[in-house]
Design a protein around this motif. Structure first.
Motif, PDB file in Angstrom:
ATOM      1  N   GLU A   1       6.002   8.449  13.821  1.00 46.98           N
ATOM      2  CA  GLU A   1       6.924   7.750  12.925  1.00 46.98           C
ATOM      3  C   GLU A   1       6.603   6.260  12.878  1.00 46.98           C
ATOM      4  OE1 GLU A   1       9.900   7.436  10.162  1.00 46.98           O
ATOM      5  OE2 GLU A   1       8.944   9.216  10.997  1.00 46.98           O
ATOM      6  N   PHE A   2       6.238   5.700  14.098  1.00 44.68           N
ATOM      7  CA  PHE A   2       5.812   4.299  14.137  1.00 44.68           C
ATOM      8  C   PHE A   2       4.606   4.068  13.236  1.00 44.68           C
ATOM      9  CE2 PHE A   2       8.475   3.589  17.866  1.00 44.68           C
ATOM     10  CZ  PHE A   2       8.808   2.251  17.734  1.00 44.68           C
ATOM     11  N   GLU A   3       3.610   4.964  13.385  1.00 39.96           N
ATOM     12  CA  GLU A   3       2.370   4.802  12.590  1.00 39.96           C
ATOM     13  C   GLU A   3       2.649   4.925  11.095  1.00 39.96           C
ATOM     14  OE1 GLU A   3      -0.234   7.747  14.108  1.00 39.96           O
ATOM     15  OE2 GLU A   3      -0.852   6.532  15.855  1.00 39.96           O
ATOM     16  N   ARG A   4       3.535   5.882  10.712  1.00 37.58           N
ATOM     17  CA  ARG A   4       3.848   6.036   9.283  1.00 37.58           C
ATOM     18  C   ARG A   4       4.503   4.781   8.723  1.00 37.58           C
ATOM     19  NH1 ARG A   4       7.765   6.272   6.201  1.00 37.58           N
ATOM     20  NH2 ARG A   4       9.194   6.067   7.980  1.00 37.58           N
TER      21      ARG A   4
ATOM     22  N   ARG B   1       1.838  -1.808   5.711  1.00 38.38           N
ATOM     23  CA  ARG B   1       0.500  -2.308   5.353  1.00 38.38           C
ATOM     24  C   ARG B   1       0.201  -2.042   3.882  1.00 38.38           C
ATOM     25  NH1 ARG B   1      -1.998   0.591   8.618  1.00 38.38           N
ATOM     26  NH2 ARG B   1      -1.928  -0.843  10.390  1.00 38.38           N
ATOM     27  N   THR B   2       0.539  -0.852   3.394  1.00 37.09           N
ATOM     28  CA  THR B   2       0.267  -0.491   1.995  1.00 37.09           C
ATOM     29  C   THR B   2       1.040  -1.392   1.034  1.00 37.09           C
ATOM     30  OG1 THR B   2      -0.143   1.805   2.606  1.00 37.09           O
ATOM     31  CG2 THR B   2       0.404   1.346   0.275  1.00 37.09           C
ATOM     32  N   GLN B   3       2.315  -1.592   1.342  1.00 37.17           N
ATOM     33  CA  GLN B   3       3.116  -2.431   0.458  1.00 37.17           C
ATOM     34  C   GLN B   3       2.674  -3.897   0.540  1.00 37.17           C
ATOM     35  OE1 GLN B   3       5.088  -1.105  -1.741  1.00 37.17           O
ATOM     36  NE2 GLN B   3       4.627   0.939  -0.841  1.00 37.17           N
ATOM     37  N   GLY B   4       2.179  -4.332   1.684  1.00 39.65           N
ATOM     38  CA  GLY B   4       1.659  -5.690   1.813  1.00 39.65           C
ATOM     39  C   GLY B   4       0.423  -5.898   0.951  1.00 39.65           C
ATOM     40  N   LYS B   5      -0.488  -4.885   0.975  1.00 40.81           N
ATOM     41  CA  LYS B   5      -1.680  -4.961   0.117  1.00 40.81           C
ATOM     42  C   LYS B   5      -1.290  -5.017  -1.358  1.00 40.81           C
ATOM     43  CE  LYS B   5      -4.949  -2.600   3.185  1.00 40.81           C
ATOM     44  NZ  LYS B   5      -5.809  -1.394   3.336  1.00 40.81           N
ATOM     45  N   ARG B   6      -0.229  -4.221  -1.684  1.00 34.06           N
ATOM     46  CA  ARG B   6       0.227  -4.227  -3.079  1.00 34.06           C
ATOM     47  C   ARG B   6       0.723  -5.612  -3.483  1.00 34.06           C
ATOM     48  NH1 ARG B   6       5.331  -0.614  -5.305  1.00 34.06           N
ATOM     49  NH2 ARG B   6       5.250  -1.400  -7.471  1.00 34.06           N
TER      50      ARG B   6
ATOM     51  N   VAL C   1       8.384  -5.381  -1.261  1.00 37.34           N
ATOM     52  CA  VAL C   1       9.028  -6.177  -0.218  1.00 37.34           C
ATOM     53  C   VAL C   1      10.251  -5.440   0.329  1.00 37.34           C
ATOM     54  CG1 VAL C   1      10.333  -8.306   0.231  1.00 37.34           C
ATOM     55  CG2 VAL C   1       8.162  -8.400  -1.009  1.00 37.34           C
ATOM     56  N   ALA C   2      11.008  -4.798  -0.559  1.00 33.49           N
ATOM     57  CA  ALA C   2      12.193  -4.038  -0.126  1.00 33.49           C
ATOM     58  C   ALA C   2      11.794  -2.880   0.779  1.00 33.49           C
ATOM     59  CB  ALA C   2      12.950  -3.521  -1.353  1.00 33.49           C
ATOM     60  N   ILE C   3      10.696  -2.201   0.427  1.00 36.10           N
ATOM     61  CA  ILE C   3      10.219  -1.090   1.258  1.00 36.10           C
ATOM     62  C   ILE C   3       9.798  -1.600   2.629  1.00 36.10           C
ATOM     63  CG2 ILE C   3       8.408   0.649   1.491  1.00 36.10           C
ATOM     64  CD1 ILE C   3       8.423   0.910  -1.558  1.00 36.10           C
ATOM     65  N   MET C   4       9.085  -2.767   2.617  1.00 36.68           N
ATOM     66  CA  MET C   4       8.633  -3.343   3.877  1.00 36.68           C
ATOM     67  C   MET C   4       9.821  -3.724   4.762  1.00 36.68           C
ATOM     68  SD  MET C   4       5.597  -5.712   2.276  1.00 36.68           S
ATOM     69  CE  MET C   4       5.269  -6.615   3.794  1.00 36.68           C
ATOM     70  N   VAL C   5      10.861  -4.287   4.180  1.00 30.27           N
ATOM     71  CA  VAL C   5      12.053  -4.662   4.957  1.00 30.27           C
ATOM     72  C   VAL C   5      12.737  -3.432   5.523  1.00 30.27           C
ATOM     73  CG1 VAL C   5      14.371  -5.670   4.785  1.00 30.27           C
ATOM     74  CG2 VAL C   5      12.406  -6.816   3.710  1.00 30.27           C
ATOM     75  N   GLU C   6      12.797  -2.375   4.684  1.00 28.71           N
ATOM     76  CA  GLU C   6      13.457  -1.139   5.123  1.00 28.71           C
ATOM     77  C   GLU C   6      12.682  -0.503   6.283  1.00 28.71           C
ATOM     78  OE1 GLU C   6      14.734   3.236   3.334  1.00 28.71           O
ATOM     79  OE2 GLU C   6      14.044   1.630   1.990  1.00 28.71           O
ATOM     80  N   GLU C   7      11.347  -0.454   6.153  1.00 26.78           N
ATOM     81  CA  GLU C   7      10.532   0.132   7.209  1.00 26.78           C
ATOM     82  C   GLU C   7      10.621  -0.706   8.486  1.00 26.78           C
ATOM     83  OE1 GLU C   7       9.101   2.970   7.261  1.00 26.78           O
ATOM     84  OE2 GLU C   7       9.429   3.484   5.162  1.00 26.78           O
ATOM     85  N   ALA C   8      10.634  -2.033   8.340  1.00 30.85           N
ATOM     86  CA  ALA C   8      10.747  -2.888   9.525  1.00 30.85           C
ATOM     87  C   ALA C   8      12.090  -2.659  10.229  1.00 30.85           C
ATOM     88  CB  ALA C   8      10.590  -4.350   9.126  1.00 30.85           C
ATOM     89  N   GLY C   9      13.166  -2.456   9.461  1.00 34.76           N
ATOM     90  CA  GLY C   9      14.479  -2.175  10.060  1.00 34.76           C
ATOM     91  C   GLY C   9      14.500  -0.839  10.778  1.00 34.76           C
ATOM     92  N   TRP C  10      13.843   0.134  10.188  1.00 39.29           N
ATOM     93  CA  TRP C  10      13.760   1.471  10.819  1.00 39.29           C
ATOM     94  C   TRP C  10      13.012   1.378  12.139  1.00 39.29           C
ATOM     95  CZ3 TRP C  10      15.583   5.875  11.746  1.00 39.29           C
ATOM     96  CH2 TRP C  10      14.800   6.948  12.160  1.00 39.29           C
ATOM     97  N   LEU C  11      11.908   0.601  12.179  1.00 37.32           N
ATOM     98  CA  LEU C  11      11.178   0.442  13.433  1.00 37.32           C
ATOM     99  C   LEU C  11      12.044  -0.239  14.487  1.00 37.32           C
ATOM    100  CD1 LEU C  11       7.641  -0.681  12.154  1.00 37.32           C
ATOM    101  CD2 LEU C  11       8.250   1.499  13.200  1.00 37.32           C
ATOM    102  N   GLN C  12      12.806  -1.223  14.035  1.00 38.10           N
ATOM    103  CA  GLN C  12      13.682  -1.926  14.980  1.00 38.10           C
ATOM    104  C   GLN C  12      14.721  -0.966  15.581  1.00 38.10           C
ATOM    105  OE1 GLN C  12      15.747  -5.266  13.329  1.00 38.10           O
ATOM    106  NE2 GLN C  12      16.572  -5.952  15.322  1.00 38.10           N
ATOM    107  N   ASP C  13      15.261  -0.061  14.745  1.00 34.25           N
ATOM    108  CA  ASP C  13      16.247   0.915  15.237  1.00 34.25           C
ATOM    109  C   ASP C  13      15.609   1.839  16.259  1.00 34.25           C
ATOM    110  OD1 ASP C  13      18.156  -0.198  13.627  1.00 34.25           O
ATOM    111  OD2 ASP C  13      17.898   1.275  11.992  1.00 34.25           O
TER     112      ASP C  13
END
Length: 577
Positions: free
Chosen positions: A379-382, A388-393, A352-364
C-alpha cells in the motif's frame, strides 16, 4: 571619436535613390522649364534686335551710296550746262572744268571727256592717254546716248583698271553730246568697306550679272541664281531691305542683308557669319548653361544629403517601431499566458489533490503502525507511485507553460508548423474542456517547412484560439483547426461555430485597439499583432464571419524555398499594425 553610420539595408538604399530622384525631378523640372522659356524669349528678342540693327545699317548705307551716285550725276549735269561746245575742242577747255570739280570734290572725279554722237571723244582731261578715243561700240555709250544721264557698271575699259563712269547727254546745234566723268573706284569702294561689324561682317555690291561692283574683303565666287532671287524678291515685295539666313559656299551658316541700288541695277549685300552676329547670344547661353550645371550640382548634392538624412531618420524610427512591436507582441503573449492560467490551474489542481490525499493516507498508515506486513508495504508503494505519477504530470504541465512563456527569441528559423499547432492545442485543451468546447484538428502530415519566427507564430495561433474560446465560453461549441499545403503555401484555418462577428465590425477587426469584448476584458491589440506578424513574414490573414453561424480565420504562409529572402532584407514598413 566619430562613429561611422550603420550601413543601410537594400530597402533603405532603394528608398534613398527614389527620394533623390524625386527631389531631382521636382527641382530640375521647373528650373529647366523656366531656363528654357527665358532663353527662348531672349534668343527671339536678340534675333529681332540683330536683324533690326543690320537692316537699319544696310538701309543707311544704301541711302548713302545712292546719295553719292545721285550727287555725282547732278555734279556732271550742272557741269554740262556750263560747257561751251563751240570751244570744247580748244586746249585746256575741259581741263578747267576737271580742275574745278577736283578742287571741290577731291579725287573722286578721275578724268573728264566730251564725246560726240558718233562715239568720238573730241576733248579729254585726265591722267590717261585717251584723246580721240572711240566709244561707239561700248555698251555704256549705247545706253548713255539714249538717256539723259547714265551711270555705268564697273568695268576695265581702255585703261585696264576697274572704274565706272557717269554720263550726261546734251544736245547742241542738233547734235547729241556726251559729257562723261570717271569716278575713282577706290573712293567708291571705301564707302562700302565701311560696312563692317564683328570679325566676319562685310559688304559688297553686285550687278544683275553677278559681277562685283566693289572689291570684297574676303575672296569668294558669288552664286548667280541666289542673288538673282534677291533681286526678284526685293522687286516683287517692294521691300527696301531683305534679310535671310542660309549656308554660304563654304557651308557656314550666315546672314545676308540685301538692298537695291542705282534704280535696281545694283545689289548691296551685307554678309556676316551667324555665330559672329549672335556671339553675345551664344555667350549668354554658355553662361546660362554653366549656371544651370552649377545649380544642378548643388541640387544633386542637396538631394543626396537630405534624402540620406531623412532615410536614416526613417530607418531609426522603423527600428524603434520594430522594438516596440516586439514588446507589444511579448506583452500580448504574456496576456495570453494569463488567459491560460485558469485552465492550467484546474489541470494542476487534480494531480495535486490526489497527491495530498495519498500523502494523508500514508500518514494515517504510519500513525496506526501498519507498515510491517506485506500488504502495508504494498500500500505504501502504491501510494508513493501515485504521488510520483501525479508529480510528473504537474511537471509536464508546468514545463509546457514555462517553455511557451520563455520563448521570446523572434529569430527566423526553419520548422514544420504542424508540431507548433499541436503544442498550442495541448496547452489550450484544459481551458477548452471547461468552456465546453470540442477541439478538432485536421493537420496534413509532413507539411513543408516554413521560415518564420517560432515564438511569433505561437502568439498568432494562441490569440486566435483564445478569441474563439472567449466567443464560445458561455454556449460551448466546436473549434476546428486545419493545416494543409496548397500551391507553395501553408493554408491554416481556425474555424469556430460561435456567435460570429457583425458585418459592420469586419472591416475594423484588425485595427489596433478595436475590440468587441467588454471593457477591461481585452486590449484590442491581439488581432492587430497577428496581422502585423503574418504580413511581416510575407503571408496573409483574412476573416470570414456570419452572425450565429461562426467565424473562420484563414492564414497563408509561404513555404521555405532556396531563394527565400533573408529576414534582414524584409522592410519593416511591410509590417502592418
Amino acid at each position: 571619436m566619430t562613429r561611422n553610420p550603420t550601413p543601410l539595408s537594400p530597402y533603405y538604399r532603394s528608398l534613398t535613390r527614389n527620394m533623390v530622384l524625386l527631389v531631382m525631378v521636382i527641382s530640375f523640372t521647373p528650373m529647366l522649364l523656366v531656363t528654357g522659356i527665358i532663353l527662348d524669349h531672349f534668343s527671339s528678342s536678340h534675333h529681332e534686335k540683330v536683324f533690326a540693327h543690320l537692316e537699319e545699317l544696310v538701309l543707311k548705307h544704301k541711302q548713302n551710296i545712292d546719295s553719292f551716285l545721285e550727287e555725282k550725276v547732278q555734279n556732271i549735269r550742272f557741269l554740262a550746262d556750263s560747257i561751251d561746245f563751240g570751244r570744247v575742242g580748244q586746249a585746256d577747255a575741259i581741263a578747267e572744268h576737271l580742275n574745278r570739280l577736283q578742287s571741290v570734290y577731291g579725287t573722286v572725279f578721275v578724268d573728264l571727256g566730251v564725246i560726240n554722237e558718233q562715239g568720238q571723244q573730241i576733248a579729254y582731261a585726265g591722267p590717261f592717254n585717251l584723246d580721240n578715243a572711240r566709244y561707239a561700240d561700248a555698251d555704256w555709250f549705247k545706253k548713255a546716248i539714249d538717256s539723259d544721264y547714265f551711270t555705268s557698271d564697273v568695268f576695265l575699259g581702255l585703261r585696264g583698271s576697274p572704274h565706272f563712269i557717269i554720263a550726261v547727254r546734251k544736245t547742241w546745234q542738233g547734235q547729241k553730246w556726251i559729257i562723261r566723268a570717271t569716278i575713282d573706284f577706290l573712293s567708291f569702294n571705301r564707302i562700302v568697306e565701311k560696312v563692317r561689324i564683328g570679325e566676319t561682317g562685310f559688304a559688297y555690291i553686285l550687278n544683275r550679272d553677278g559681277q562685283f561692283q566693289t572689291k570684297p574683303i574676303f575672296d569668294f565666287t558669288p552664286t548667280l541664281d541666289i542673288y538673282s532671287r534677291y533681286f526678284a524678291n526685293l522687286e516683287r515685295m517692294g521691300k527696301e531691305v531683305e534679310i535671310q539666313e542660309r549656308l554660304d559656299g563654304a557651308g557656314v551658316k550666315s546672314l545676308y542683308v540685301s538692298a537695291l541700288l542705282k534704280g535696281g541695277d545694283w545689289l548691296l549685300v551685307y554678309k556676316q557669319a551667324s555665330d559672329d552676329a549672335f556671339s553675345d547670344l551664344h555667350t549668354a547661353q554658355k553662361v546660362a548653361i554653366v549656371l544651370l550645371l552649377l545649380g544642378g550640382v548643388a541640387i544633386v548634392a542637396m538631394a543626396v544629403w537630405m534624402s540620406t538624412k531623412m532615410v536614416r531618420r526613417i530607418a531609426t524610427s522603423d527600428k524603434e517601431k520594430e522594438i516596440m512591436n516586439e514588446q507589444v507582441i511579448e506583452t500580448g503573449k504574456l496576456a495570453s499566458v494569463g488567459e491560460l492560467a485558469a485552465g492550467i490551474a484546474h489541470e494542476i489542481n487534480n494531480p495535486v489533490a490526489i497527491m495530498v490525499e495519498e500523502a494523508g493516507w500514508l500518514q494515517d498508515l504510519v500513525e496506526d503502525g501498519a507498515y510491517k506486513s506485506d500488504a502495508d508495504i504494498q500500500e505504501f508503494e502504491r501510494a508513493l507511485n501515485q504521488i510520483r505519477t501525479q508529480g510528473k504530470r504537474c511537471k509536464e504541465i508546468t514545463h509546457k507553460l514555462l517553455s511557451f512563456a520563455r520563448k521570446t527569441d523572434s529569430r527566423i528559423e526553419d520548422f514544420e508548423i504542424g508540431h507548433l499547432i499541436e503544442e498550442l492545442i495541448s496547452l489550450s485543451a484544459q481551458r477548452a474542456k471547461y468552456s465546453n468546447v470540442e477541439m478538432i484538428t485536421r493537420i496534413e502530415p509532413k507539411l513543408p517547412a516554413i521560415s518564420a519566427s517560432h515564438s511569433e507564430l505561437q502568439q498568432v495561433f494562441l490569440n486566435l484560439i483564445n478569441n474563439a474560446l472567449d466567443a464560445m465560453d458561455r454556449t460551448g461549441g466546436t473549434l476546428e483547426i486545419s493545416a494543409k499545403h496548397e500551391q507553395g503555401q501553408i493554408a491554416i484555418e481556425v474555424k469556430d461555430n460561435g456567435p460570429g462577428i457583425p458585418r459592420a465590425n469586419l472591416a475594423r477587426i484588425f485595427d489596433p485597439f478595436f475590440t468587441t469584448k467588454p471593457v477591461g476584458s481585452g486590449t484590442g491589440l491581439g488581432l492587430s499583432i497577428c496581422y502585423g506578424i503574418i504580413h511581416k513574414m510575407g503571408g496573409d490573414i483574412s476573416v470570414k464571419s456570419t452572425v450565429d453561424v461562426g467565424t473562420t480565420f484563414e492564414i497563408r504562409i509561404p513555404v521555405k524555398s532556396d531563394d527565400t529572402v533573408d529576414d534582414d532584407t524584409v522592410s519593416s514598413s511591410d509590417t502592418c499594425n
